[in-house]
Write a protein that holds these residues in place. Structure first.
Motif, PDB file in Angstrom:
ATOM      1  N   THR A   1      53.833  47.250  27.905  1.00  0.00           N
ATOM      2  CA  THR A   1      52.980  46.054  27.984  1.00  0.00           C
ATOM      3  C   THR A   1      51.700  46.233  27.175  1.00  0.00           C
ATOM      4  OG1 THR A   1      53.850  45.522  30.175  1.00  0.00           O
ATOM      5  CG2 THR A   1      51.758  44.509  29.540  1.00  0.00           C
ATOM      6  N   VAL A   2      51.057  47.412  27.358  1.00  0.00           N
ATOM      7  CA  VAL A   2      49.815  47.662  26.625  1.00  0.00           C
ATOM      8  C   VAL A   2      50.085  47.720  25.126  1.00  0.00           C
ATOM      9  CG1 VAL A   2      47.993  49.358  26.264  1.00  0.00           C
ATOM     10  CG2 VAL A   2      48.727  48.816  28.576  1.00  0.00           C
ATOM     11  N   SER A   3      51.185  48.354  24.725  1.00  0.00           N
ATOM     12  CA  SER A   3      51.493  48.466  23.300  1.00  0.00           C
ATOM     13  C   SER A   3      51.730  47.098  22.684  1.00  0.00           C
ATOM     14  CB  SER A   3      52.720  49.355  23.102  1.00  0.00           C
ATOM     15  OG  SER A   3      52.498  50.654  23.611  1.00  0.00           O
ATOM     16  N   ILE A   4      52.551  46.282  23.342  1.00  0.00           N
ATOM     17  CA  ILE A   4      52.828  44.953  22.795  1.00  0.00           C
ATOM     18  C   ILE A   4      51.562  44.104  22.752  1.00  0.00           C
ATOM     19  CG2 ILE A   4      54.082  42.808  23.226  1.00  0.00           C
ATOM     20  CD1 ILE A   4      56.366  44.470  24.337  1.00  0.00           C
ATOM     21  N   ALA A   5      50.769  44.190  23.834  1.00  0.00           N
ATOM     22  CA  ALA A   5      49.528  43.417  23.859  1.00  0.00           C
ATOM     23  C   ALA A   5      48.591  43.861  22.748  1.00  0.00           C
ATOM     24  CB  ALA A   5      48.851  43.557  25.217  1.00  0.00           C
ATOM     25  N   GLY A   6      48.489  45.186  22.521  1.00  0.00           N
ATOM     26  CA  GLY A   6      47.621  45.675  21.455  1.00  0.00           C
ATOM     27  C   GLY A   6      48.083  45.209  20.088  1.00  0.00           C
TER      28      GLY A   6
ATOM     29  N   SER B   1      46.957  45.259   8.723  1.00  0.00           N
ATOM     30  CA  SER B   1      47.020  45.223  10.180  1.00  0.00           C
ATOM     31  C   SER B   1      48.370  45.719  10.669  1.00  0.00           C
ATOM     32  CB  SER B   1      46.764  43.802  10.682  1.00  0.00           C
ATOM     33  OG  SER B   1      46.955  43.717  12.067  1.00  0.00           O
ATOM     34  N   LEU B   2      49.435  45.349   9.948  1.00  0.00           N
ATOM     35  CA  LEU B   2      50.771  45.784  10.339  1.00  0.00           C
ATOM     36  C   LEU B   2      50.877  47.308  10.287  1.00  0.00           C
ATOM     37  CD1 LEU B   2      53.640  44.838  11.101  1.00  0.00           C
ATOM     38  CD2 LEU B   2      54.185  44.880   8.657  1.00  0.00           C
ATOM     39  N   VAL B   3      50.306  47.891   9.231  1.00  0.00           N
ATOM     40  CA  VAL B   3      50.397  49.345   9.077  1.00  0.00           C
ATOM     41  C   VAL B   3      49.444  50.063  10.022  1.00  0.00           C
ATOM     42  CG1 VAL B   3      50.093  51.239   7.439  1.00  0.00           C
ATOM     43  CG2 VAL B   3      51.149  49.105   6.697  1.00  0.00           C
ATOM     44  N   VAL B   4      48.205  49.559  10.098  1.00  0.00           N
ATOM     45  CA  VAL B   4      47.156  50.271  10.847  1.00  0.00           C
ATOM     46  C   VAL B   4      47.278  50.055  12.351  1.00  0.00           C
ATOM     47  CG1 VAL B   4      44.660  50.422  11.200  1.00  0.00           C
ATOM     48  CG2 VAL B   4      45.588  50.215   8.901  1.00  0.00           C
ATOM     49  N   VAL B   5      47.781  48.880  12.748  1.00  0.00           N
ATOM     50  CA  VAL B   5      47.822  48.558  14.179  1.00  0.00           C
ATOM     51  C   VAL B   5      49.197  48.811  14.782  1.00  0.00           C
ATOM     52  CG1 VAL B   5      47.507  46.731  15.873  1.00  0.00           C
ATOM     53  CG2 VAL B   5      45.976  46.868  13.904  1.00  0.00           C
ATOM     54  N   VAL B   6      50.238  48.243  14.139  1.00  0.00           N
ATOM     55  CA  VAL B   6      51.565  48.270  14.751  1.00  0.00           C
ATOM     56  C   VAL B   6      52.111  49.687  14.830  1.00  0.00           C
ATOM     57  CG1 VAL B   6      53.932  47.447  14.548  1.00  0.00           C
ATOM     58  CG2 VAL B   6      52.025  45.909  14.039  1.00  0.00           C
ATOM     59  N   LEU B   7      52.102  50.398  13.686  1.00  0.00           N
ATOM     60  CA  LEU B   7      52.709  51.729  13.677  1.00  0.00           C
ATOM     61  C   LEU B   7      52.005  52.708  14.623  1.00  0.00           C
ATOM     62  CD1 LEU B   7      53.643  52.178   9.903  1.00  0.00           C
ATOM     63  CD2 LEU B   7      55.102  51.531  11.823  1.00  0.00           C
ATOM     64  N   PRO B   8      50.662  52.851  14.586  1.00  0.00           N
ATOM     65  CA  PRO B   8      50.028  53.801  15.516  1.00  0.00           C
ATOM     66  C   PRO B   8      50.246  53.432  16.977  1.00  0.00           C
ATOM     67  CG  PRO B   8      48.536  53.259  13.736  1.00  0.00           C
ATOM     68  CD  PRO B   8      49.684  52.324  13.623  1.00  0.00           C
ATOM     69  N   ILE B   9      50.165  52.130  17.290  1.00  0.00           N
ATOM     70  CA  ILE B   9      50.342  51.741  18.696  1.00  0.00           C
ATOM     71  C   ILE B   9      51.766  52.011  19.145  1.00  0.00           C
ATOM     72  CG2 ILE B   9      50.390  49.767  20.266  1.00  0.00           C
ATOM     73  CD1 ILE B   9      47.987  48.650  18.858  1.00  0.00           C
TER      74      ILE B   9
ATOM     75  N   LEU C   1      53.935  54.248  17.895  1.00  0.00           N
ATOM     76  CA  LEU C   1      54.141  55.685  18.008  1.00  0.00           C
ATOM     77  C   LEU C   1      53.424  56.258  19.224  1.00  0.00           C
ATOM     78  CD1 LEU C   1      55.284  58.279  16.788  1.00  0.00           C
ATOM     79  CD2 LEU C   1      53.213  58.461  15.376  1.00  0.00           C
ATOM     80  N   THR C   2      52.206  55.805  19.447  1.00  0.00           N
ATOM     81  CA  THR C   2      51.456  56.292  20.617  1.00  0.00           C
ATOM     82  C   THR C   2      52.149  55.895  21.905  1.00  0.00           C
ATOM     83  OG1 THR C   2      49.391  56.120  19.384  1.00  0.00           O
ATOM     84  CG2 THR C   2      49.223  56.242  21.774  1.00  0.00           C
ATOM     85  N   GLY C   3      52.653  54.667  21.979  1.00  0.00           N
ATOM     86  CA  GLY C   3      53.361  54.240  23.183  1.00  0.00           C
ATOM     87  C   GLY C   3      54.601  55.058  23.437  1.00  0.00           C
ATOM     88  N   TYR C   4      55.350  55.354  22.350  1.00  0.00           N
ATOM     89  CA  TYR C   4      56.564  56.155  22.509  1.00  0.00           C
ATOM     90  C   TYR C   4      56.224  57.555  22.995  1.00  0.00           C
ATOM     91  CZ  TYR C   4      60.474  59.155  21.193  1.00  0.00           C
ATOM     92  OH  TYR C   4      61.472  60.083  21.213  1.00  0.00           O
ATOM     93  N   LEU C   5      55.209  58.185  22.398  1.00  0.00           N
ATOM     94  CA  LEU C   5      54.831  59.540  22.807  1.00  0.00           C
ATOM     95  C   LEU C   5      54.312  59.551  24.236  1.00  0.00           C
ATOM     96  CD1 LEU C   5      53.076  60.803  19.549  1.00  0.00           C
ATOM     97  CD2 LEU C   5      55.369  61.367  20.378  1.00  0.00           C
ATOM     98  N   LEU C   6      53.521  58.548  24.589  1.00  0.00           N
ATOM     99  CA  LEU C   6      53.006  58.478  25.960  1.00  0.00           C
ATOM    100  C   LEU C   6      54.136  58.323  26.963  1.00  0.00           C
ATOM    101  CD1 LEU C   6      49.826  56.228  25.600  1.00  0.00           C
ATOM    102  CD2 LEU C   6      49.905  58.657  26.156  1.00  0.00           C
ATOM    103  N   GLU C   7      55.110  57.488  26.634  1.00  0.00           N
ATOM    104  CA  GLU C   7      56.229  57.275  27.553  1.00  0.00           C
ATOM    105  C   GLU C   7      57.019  58.562  27.727  1.00  0.00           C
ATOM    106  OE1 GLU C   7      60.206  56.683  28.869  1.00  0.00           O
ATOM    107  OE2 GLU C   7      59.674  57.206  26.804  1.00  0.00           O
ATOM    108  N   ARG C   8      57.317  59.249  26.599  1.00  0.00           N
ATOM    109  CA  ARG C   8      58.115  60.469  26.692  1.00  0.00           C
ATOM    110  C   ARG C   8      57.366  61.576  27.432  1.00  0.00           C
ATOM    111  NH1 ARG C   8      59.917  63.751  21.379  1.00  0.00           N
ATOM    112  NH2 ARG C   8      57.724  64.350  21.560  1.00  0.00           N
ATOM    113  N   GLU C   9      56.112  61.782  27.028  1.00  0.00           N
ATOM    114  CA  GLU C   9      55.339  62.840  27.685  1.00  0.00           C
ATOM    115  C   GLU C   9      55.089  62.514  29.155  1.00  0.00           C
ATOM    116  OE1 GLU C   9      55.443  65.369  24.679  1.00  0.00           O
ATOM    117  OE2 GLU C   9      54.366  65.760  26.552  1.00  0.00           O
TER     118      GLU C   9
END
Length: 623
Positions: free
Chosen positions: A211-216, A27-35, A37-45
């Motif tokens: 918020t969405v990233s942490i909640a996920g 769960s740590l690898v599959v959930v934490v890392l993708p969320i 990374l996705t949050g960081y990319l979404l914020e930057r873009e």
């Protein structure tokens, strides 16, 4: 030992030994890392997209302001760039003149874009000419920009630029466009927006993504923690119980403690509900009066309820596993709705047909549909049979009684219609019996002949009504038929006949001459009910592609409500010289074409007669 093998052993040693630990790690690898990374990319873009959108908007406003200084502008901006206007008028006067000319437009642009500041800077005057909205920034008019202001780079390079930082207005995102005339830069135009507004929108977006990233992440870890507890200990017990339930729904799984135990309880409940539903379904099938037969994909009978077995005259044991077509006599003219549904997948609802059973022919109402499994895959078909044989017998008796009643009314009407001309003939003959005057004979003879002709016409119409000839079916174009009949009938009245005929109306299989008689009768009735200034409208349509619809409407005197249901009765007429057989004959012709005729009328407003004629004369074979 090789380095790779040592690394593999070390990695295996780092992994948790329990299923719960492994699930948490995964769960740590599959959930934490993708969320993350996705949050960081979404914020930057998202931030970059926001800045790009703001920049494009601001440069659009600068180009709009530049276009305002085009050939149609007579404010001296270009003249001041050459330095000639300043010597003539003075710097302050020139600034004031240009500001008066440009301030209304910059205020208009700034007012249409709340939070945005726009303005002009003149290089020759070294001054801000206008800064909109002027109510907030009019004090800056006439001032020069500082030496370190990025606007100087725009004036020197002649290229547009966007800067973010503290400037005249404060911390802003500033888009600057050089004003180029005759190859030289004479000033620049700016459009800016406070950085606070941009940062506030970006910060709101950042908070939402965070918020969405942490909640996920938290939700993923929590769900993994909850689902992993005790799963390894109890999962085998559940699997074993489910395997046994395949053959025995009455078996109950012993629920282990914890969440998996609740699953076992629910599985037991679903098994009981399924068992009860199966029993309920069987009870319903055995209790309902309608017959139900189910087949598999090969057409073999898999289920038949007692009502269906009684209809067909067999027992369930005799037909289960046999082909469905063994239940009826081989007949090339019979197309089974059930077998058609099994072949094409199309359901049939409320189809009335004669079922050629092996023992007797049944008049049934049939509905068929596909049977599907839980994956929506077709596994067979089912048909519901409703026996209408008794209803047909009762309907035949009612129709026979109706015909006898109609016959009585017909005889009474005929006696009345025949009596009137016979009475007139008898009176004339009694008068002429004692008269030797030839002139008297010549005077009353035509009257007697007219009464005889009236009797002859009545008998002719009665014969046509009582012994209708079979329709001669040919392809008929209704639009051409209506044009011909309306042209013929239109010569008999000054009423205006209008046509609204569907251009794409297909041909119908019908007796053209009989339909001409129907349409002509309807038009003549409409003409007789309509004043000379009235309008008779005829329209055609094919709303469902199965039948043609002809509507004949008039704006005449209409029909009294108490007479609407009588207009198709023989010898009923509200016209002084009518026989009352015209509409009755029209009704019979339409019936012979398997169509319908209906009348809607409003006294004083007019009448609408609607004909519906199927495109195919012969009834469509039931499938």
């Amino acid at each position: 030992m090789r380095p790779l093998e040592r690394f593999q052993d070390w990695f295996r040693g780092c992994l948790p030994n329990t299923l719960r630990g492994k699930l948490l790690l995964v769960s740590l690898v599959v959930v934490v890392l993708p969320i993350s990374l996705t949050g960081y990319l979404l914020e930057r873009e998202g931030r970059q997209a926001l800045v790009r959108e703001k920049t494009e908007k601001l440069f659009g406003l600068t180009r709009l302001l530049d276009a305002h200084l085009g050939p149609g502008f007579d404010g001296g901006f270009d003249e001041l760039a050459a330095g000639t206007g300043i010597a003539a008028t003075g710097r302050d006067t020139a600034i004031r003149a240009l500001s008066e000319r440009l301030t209304p437009f910059t205020d208009l642009v700034a007012g249409a874009n709340p939070g945005v500041g726009v303005g002009y800077y003149n290089k020759a005057l070294d001054a801000i000419i206008t800064y909109g909205p002027s109510r907030d920034y009019s004090a800056t008019v006439g001032t020069s920009i500082p030496p370190d202001h990025p606007g100087w780079r725009v004036l020197e390079s002649g290229r547009q630029a966007v800067e973010s930082g503290r400037q005249v207005r404060g911390f802003i995102l500033n888009a600057m466009l050089p004003i180029i005339r005759d190859g030289g830069v004479i000033g620049y135009i700016w459009a800016n927006e406070l950085s606070d507004d941009v940062e506030r929108q970006a910060a709101a977006m950042d908070r939402a993504v965070l918020t969405v990233s942490i909640a996920g992440i938290l939700l993923g870890l929590l769900l993994t923690h909850l689902l992993s507890r005790g799963v390894g200990r109890d999962i085998r017990r559940i699997i074993d119980g489910l395997l046994r339930m395949r053959s025995d729904l009455g078996h109950a799984i012993l629920p282990p403690p914890g969440e998996v135990g609740e699953i076992a309880v629910e599985v037991n409940g679903m098994a009981r509900a399924l068992l009860d539903a199966r029993s309920l379904t069987e009870n319903i099938l055995h209790s309902i009066a309608d017959g139900v037969i189910a087949v598999d994909r090969a057409g073999q009978v898999t289920a038949v309820n007692p009502a269906a077995a009684a209809m067909v005259g067999v027992t369930a044991a005799e037909v289960i596993g046999k082909p469905y077509d063994s239940l009826f006599k081989p007949d090339g003219q019979f197309a089974s709705p059930l077998l058609d549904t099994l072949k094409t997948g199309q359901p049939h609802v409320g189809v009335t047909l004669d079922f050629p059973g092996t023992r007797q022919t049944l008049h049934l109402n049939v509905s068929s549909s596909l049977l599907r499994n839980s994956r929506s895959e077709a596994i067979g078909a089912v048909v519901v049979l409703k026996d209408l044989t008794e209803q047909r017998r009762l309907r035949t008796q009612i129709m026979r009684a109706d015909r006898l009643a109609a016959l009585g009314e017909l005889v009474a009407g005929l006696a009345h219609e025949v009596r009137n001309p016979l009475t007139s003939i008898r009176g004339f003959m009694q008068f002429l019996e004692t008269s030797d005057d030839v002139k008297e004979w010549q005077r009353y003879a035509p009257l007697i002949v007219r009464q005889v002709d009236s009797l002859n016409r009545l008998v002719t119409e009665l014969l046509e009504f009582g012994r209708p000839r079979p329709p001669t079916i040919r392809p008929v174009q209704l639009n051409d038929l209506i044009r011909e009949v309306s042209l013929l009938a239109g010569r008999k009245s000054n009423a205006r006949i209008t046509l609204d005929l569907a251009a794409d109306l297909p041909q119908v299989e019908a007796d053209g001459e009989a339909l001409k008689q129907v349409v002509l009768n309807l038009i003549i009735n409409a003409i007789q009910a309509t004043p000379d200034t009235g309008i008779i409208a005829i329209s055609t349509a094919a709303p469902d592609g199965r039948e043609a619809v002809i509507a004949v409407s008039d704006d005449g005197e209409g029909i009294a409500p108490e007479n609407v249901d009588k207009v198709f009765d023989p010898f009923f007429s509200t016209k002084p010289n009518g026989t009352g057989l015209g509409l009755a004959m029209a009704h019979r012709i339409v019936d012979a074409h398997h169509g319908t005729i209906a009348i809607a009328s409003t006294p004083g407003a007019g009448t609408v007669v609607t004909l519906r004629i199927p495109f195919l004369h012969s009834p469509v074979a039931e499938t």
